[in-house]
Design an enzyme around this catalytic site. Structure first.
Site: not given
Ligand code: NAD
Ligand code: ZN
Length: 270
Positions: A82, A117, A134, A236
């Protein structure tokens, strides 16, 4: 009434028609939901989870890095990974698509920006009130008592992730400090989910940008919007699990498409 499905690729005649139609829809929308995923940050140099050999889950094993069990079993391995991701995000800058969304929100006060994100590129482009479904990488907290922790010292970018590094200790209880993200098997932050779901129910246009539509419950938001009468538009470059629900699929990248919608790109002269 839902419009007929169509798709557009790049900035060609089809794309120009898509832009014109979308601008009309945007102008007519009272409330707009924008849902972004990892593809939104791809052109800032932050790898998505899926799609291509640079994608994180092509290169790393999520079960060893992105679950509470993995952190409990090997906190030094997870923390080092991380730290590497945080350094990558710190070095990245928002692109024209992030800025276009901030401009759009300034024009449309009813716009809700919901992101999967964990980076802060929307905020750094000027968006406020972003709903982070998230979590947020830099919102560090104690894994034991949940006390917030100060930002970490980040390693230099461009280097491979260190194999192991012990996480900082909580100032309150001495527990291990963890990143502020939602791991596999964890619940979404309740307030963020409530805000996202009500925005999906209330919107008349849902713009879905750079998400594979595979991670639930976030992937259910376009269907909720559609059930409540909204048009759904996907931006996309590749088809996704959500494409079949979209009224319009625009096969372009976030940095190509979004500035065209707000007229920020010179390509349409707008
Ligand atoms: P995903 O990795 O599953 O899918 C990425 C999608 O983006 C794909 O459909 C791909 O075709 C599309 N894409 C690739 N480049 C694009 C571009 N330039 N413009 C527009 N779209 C592009 O991502 P997801 O659906 O968001 O998966 C959800 C999980 O990924 C979330 O849990 C999120 O936390 C996590 N994630 C976030 C980041 C970040 O914060 N930047 C990075 C990696 C993963
Ligand atoms: Zn603690």
């Amino acid at each position: 009434m839902q419009q007929g499905k169509s798709s557009a690729t790049g900035v060609n005649a089809d794309a120009l028609a898509a832009v014109a139609r979308l601008r009309t829809w945007l102008d007519g929308a009272r409330r707009c939901l924008v849902l972004t995923g990892a593809g939104m940050s791809a052109e800032s140099g932050i790898a998505p989870f899926r799609g291509g050999d640079q994608a994180l889950w092509t290169r790393f094993d999520p079960a060893r890095l992105a679950t509470p069990e993995a952190f409990a079993a090997d906190p030094d391995l997870v923390w080092a990974w991380y730290l590497w991701r945080m350094a990558g995000v710190r070095a990245a800058t928002p692109h024209a698509g992030h800025r276009a969304l901030a401009d759009l929100a300034a024009r449309q006060p009813g716009l809700a920006l919901v992101t999967q994100n964990v980076d802060d590129l929307h905020e750094r482009a000027g968006s406020t009130g972003v709903v982070h479904l998230h979590g947020e990488l830099f919102a560090l907290r104690c894994a034991a008592c949940a006390a917030p922790a100060p930002p970490p010292t980040l390693p230099a970018t461009g280097v491979a992730p260190a194999l192991r590094q012990p996480p900082p200790r909580c100032h309150r209880c001495g527990g291990a400090v963890r990143p502020g993200v939602v791991w596999f098997g964890e619940a979404l932050p309740e307030a963020a989910w409530q805000a996202a779901e009500s925005a999906a129910r209330a919107c008349d246009l849902a713009l879905v940008v750079g998400t594979s539509g595979l991670v639930h419950p976030a992937a259910a938001l376009p269907a909720i919007a559609r059930r409540h009468g909204a048009r759904v538009v996907e931006i996309n470059p590749a088809p996704t699990a959500l494409s079949a629900q979209a009224d319009l699929c625009w096969r372009a990248t976030a940095a190509q498409a979004l500035p065209l919608l707000t007229g920020a790109s010179a390509e349409l002269g707008g």
